[in-house]
Scaffold this motif. Sequence first.
Motif, mmCIF file in Angstrom:
data_model
loop_
_atom_site.group_PDB
_atom_site.id
_atom_site.type_symbol
_atom_site.label_atom_id
_atom_site.label_comp_id
_atom_site.label_asym_id
_atom_site.label_seq_id
_atom_site.Cartn_x
_atom_site.Cartn_y
_atom_site.Cartn_z
ATOM 1 N N SER A 1 -4.848 22.837 -0.507
ATOM 2 C CA SER A 1 -5.706 23.168 -0.807
ATOM 3 C C SER A 1 -6.333 24.887 -0.375
ATOM 4 C CB SER A 1 -6.952 22.449 -1.303
ATOM 5 O OG SER A 1 -8.794 22.371 -0.824
ATOM 6 N N ARG A 2 -6.246 25.355 -1.458
ATOM 7 C CA ARG A 2 -6.531 26.835 -1.589
ATOM 8 C C ARG A 2 -7.903 27.002 -0.983
ATOM 9 N NH1 ARG A 2 -3.952 29.016 -7.036
ATOM 10 N NH2 ARG A 2 -3.889 26.738 -7.013
ATOM 11 N N ARG A 3 -8.525 26.379 -2.230
ATOM 12 C CA ARG A 3 -10.181 25.676 -2.398
ATOM 13 C C ARG A 3 -10.863 25.496 -1.002
ATOM 14 N NH1 ARG A 3 -13.830 22.468 -5.715
ATOM 15 N NH2 ARG A 3 -13.208 20.599 -4.156
ATOM 16 N N ASN A 4 -10.295 24.841 -0.293
ATOM 17 C CA ASN A 4 -10.501 24.050 1.763
ATOM 18 C C ASN A 4 -9.787 24.536 2.662
ATOM 19 O OD1 ASN A 4 -13.459 23.293 0.451
ATOM 20 N ND2 ASN A 4 -12.332 21.764 -0.972
ATOM 21 N N HIS A 5 -8.433 25.374 2.430
ATOM 22 C CA HIS A 5 -7.665 25.354 3.308
ATOM 23 C C HIS A 5 -8.423 25.489 4.569
ATOM 24 C CE1 HIS A 5 -3.456 26.898 4.309
ATOM 25 N NE2 HIS A 5 -4.104 27.922 5.016
ATOM 26 N N ALA A 6 -7.331 25.221 5.470
ATOM 27 C CA ALA A 6 -7.462 24.921 7.123
ATOM 28 C C ALA A 6 -9.039 24.042 7.269
ATOM 29 C CB ALA A 6 -7.135 25.814 7.627
ATOM 30 N N GLN A 7 -9.517 23.457 6.570
ATOM 31 C CA GLN A 7 -10.999 22.433 6.863
ATOM 32 C C GLN A 7 -10.056 21.117 6.928
ATOM 33 O OE1 GLN A 7 -13.468 24.435 6.804
ATOM 34 N NE2 GLN A 7 -12.558 26.356 7.284
ATOM 35 N N PRO A 8 -11.233 20.887 8.000
ATOM 36 C CA PRO A 8 -11.422 19.261 7.573
ATOM 37 C C PRO A 8 -11.148 18.497 6.999
ATOM 38 C CG PRO A 8 -12.789 20.013 9.729
ATOM 39 C CD PRO A 8 -12.476 20.632 8.353
ATOM 40 N N LEU A 9 -10.905 16.986 6.031
ATOM 41 C CA LEU A 9 -10.362 16.982 4.682
ATOM 42 C C LEU A 9 -12.317 16.288 4.664
ATOM 43 C CD1 LEU A 9 -7.900 14.761 3.875
ATOM 44 C CD2 LEU A 9 -8.086 16.770 3.363
ATOM 45 N N SER A 10 -13.499 16.221 4.069
ATOM 46 C CA SER A 10 -14.230 15.569 3.829
ATOM 47 C C SER A 10 -14.610 14.138 3.547
ATOM 48 C CB SER A 10 -15.280 16.366 2.954
ATOM 49 O OG SER A 10 -14.306 16.037 1.393
ATOM 50 N N LEU A 11 -15.165 13.196 4.239
ATOM 51 C CA LEU A 11 -15.203 12.160 4.055
ATOM 52 C C LEU A 11 -15.190 11.754 2.336
ATOM 53 C CD1 LEU A 11 -15.863 8.961 5.208
ATOM 54 C CD2 LEU A 11 -18.357 9.600 4.714
ATOM 55 N N TRP A 12 -15.753 12.772 1.330
ATOM 56 C CA TRP A 12 -15.630 12.182 0.279
ATOM 57 C C TRP A 12 -13.844 12.382 -0.288
ATOM 58 C CZ3 TRP A 12 -13.342 14.725 -3.775
ATOM 59 C CH2 TRP A 12 -13.441 13.859 -5.479
ATOM 60 N N THR A 13 -12.697 13.348 0.126
ATOM 61 C CA THR A 13 -11.738 13.439 -0.278
ATOM 62 C C THR A 13 -11.008 13.024 0.745
ATOM 63 O OG1 THR A 13 -11.924 15.937 0.206
ATOM 64 C CG2 THR A 13 -9.734 15.165 0.190
ATOM 65 N N TRP A 14 -10.982 12.456 1.449
ATOM 66 C CA TRP A 14 -10.362 11.267 2.152
ATOM 67 C C TRP A 14 -10.811 9.534 1.686
ATOM 68 C CZ3 TRP A 14 -6.788 11.092 5.636
ATOM 69 C CH2 TRP A 14 -6.386 9.732 6.108
ATOM 70 N N SER A 15 -11.737 9.029 0.979
ATOM 71 C CA SER A 15 -12.015 8.150 0.782
ATOM 72 C C SER A 15 -11.862 8.303 -0.909
ATOM 73 C CB SER A 15 -13.972 7.646 0.435
ATOM 74 O OG SER A 15 -14.461 8.615 -0.474
ATOM 75 N N ASN A 16 -11.565 9.315 -1.249
ATOM 76 C CA ASN A 16 -10.886 8.795 -2.937
ATOM 77 C C ASN A 16 -9.026 9.160 -2.663
ATOM 78 O OD1 ASN A 16 -12.390 9.015 -4.807
ATOM 79 N ND2 ASN A 16 -13.603 10.089 -3.104
ATOM 80 N N VAL A 17 -8.658 9.639 -1.876
ATOM 81 C CA VAL A 17 -7.313 9.352 -1.107
ATOM 82 C C VAL A 17 -6.797 8.621 -0.545
ATOM 83 C CG1 VAL A 17 -5.653 10.853 -0.071
ATOM 84 C CG2 VAL A 17 -7.471 12.912 -1.138
ATOM 85 N N VAL A 18 -7.308 7.887 -0.051
ATOM 86 C CA VAL A 18 -6.489 6.531 0.510
ATOM 87 C C VAL A 18 -6.451 5.468 -0.299
ATOM 88 C CG1 VAL A 18 -6.932 5.199 2.379
ATOM 89 C CG2 VAL A 18 -7.226 7.068 2.979
ATOM 90 N N PRO A 19 -7.062 5.209 -1.547
ATOM 91 C CA PRO A 19 -7.283 4.392 -2.329
ATOM 92 C C PRO A 19 -5.247 4.643 -3.316
ATOM 93 C CG PRO A 19 -9.069 4.587 -1.736
ATOM 94 C CD PRO A 19 -8.752 5.745 -1.259
ATOM 95 N N GLY A 20 -5.386 6.217 -3.600
ATOM 96 C CA GLY A 20 -4.234 6.391 -4.472
ATOM 97 C C GLY A 20 -2.940 5.656 -3.842
ATOM 98 N N PHE A 21 -3.523 6.373 -2.563
ATOM 99 C CA PHE A 21 -2.093 6.271 -1.679
ATOM 100 C C PHE A 21 -1.813 5.009 -1.565
ATOM 101 C CE2 PHE A 21 -2.774 9.661 1.600
ATOM 102 C CZ PHE A 21 -1.784 10.857 1.013
ATOM 103 N N ALA A 22 -2.663 3.984 -1.139
ATOM 104 C CA ALA A 22 -2.435 2.459 -1.605
ATOM 105 C C ALA A 22 -1.924 1.786 -2.769
ATOM 106 C CB ALA A 22 -4.301 1.653 -1.382
ATOM 107 N N LEU A 23 -3.115 2.255 -3.606
ATOM 108 C CA LEU A 23 -2.203 2.283 -4.987
ATOM 109 C C LEU A 23 -0.282 2.562 -5.264
ATOM 110 C CD1 LEU A 23 -3.069 0.821 -8.476
ATOM 111 C CD2 LEU A 23 -3.928 3.427 -8.274
ATOM 112 N N PHE A 24 -0.192 3.480 -4.600
ATOM 113 C CA PHE A 24 0.876 4.064 -5.527
ATOM 114 C C PHE A 24 2.076 3.349 -4.460
ATOM 115 C CE2 PHE A 24 4.305 6.994 -4.053
ATOM 116 C CZ PHE A 24 4.828 7.178 -4.754
ATOM 117 N N SER A 25 1.558 2.876 -3.262
ATOM 118 C CA SER A 25 2.741 2.444 -2.350
ATOM 119 C C SER A 25 2.686 0.783 -2.443
ATOM 120 C CB SER A 25 2.133 2.318 -0.841
ATOM 121 O OG SER A 25 1.252 1.649 -0.807
ATOM 122 N N GLY A 26 1.363 0.193 -3.764
ATOM 123 C CA GLY A 26 2.307 -1.034 -4.435
ATOM 124 C C GLY A 26 1.092 -2.055 -3.544
ATOM 125 N N ALA A 27 0.333 -1.417 -1.924
ATOM 126 C CA ALA A 27 -0.550 -2.533 -1.142
ATOM 127 C C ALA A 27 -1.707 -2.454 -2.609
ATOM 128 C CB ALA A 27 -0.653 -1.360 -0.031
#
Length: 72
Positions: free
Chosen positions: A33-59
């Motif tokens: 992202s432009r806001r956090n470019h090249a920074q590690p993903l935060s725990l908050w981001t990771w915990s919000n992104v992964v469930p979205g991947f699961a939902l999108f994949s149908g898991a």
Amino acid sequence: MPYSASTGVLLSDYLAHRATISRAPGPLILSDSRRNHAQPLSLWTWSNVVPGFALFSGAERFSTHSPAPMSD
């Protein structure tokens, strides 16, 4: 941890993309992202992104500790 040939291709593609974000050693997954470019993903981001991947994949149930859907 073993993974499939298609996973190897995806990892290789990501590593090539990561090199365009940063060549510095450190965390594997970096923000593009432009806001956090090249920074590690935060725990908050990771915990919000992964469930979205699961939902999108149908898991129905997915854990960040497992590369495959969890079984009951």
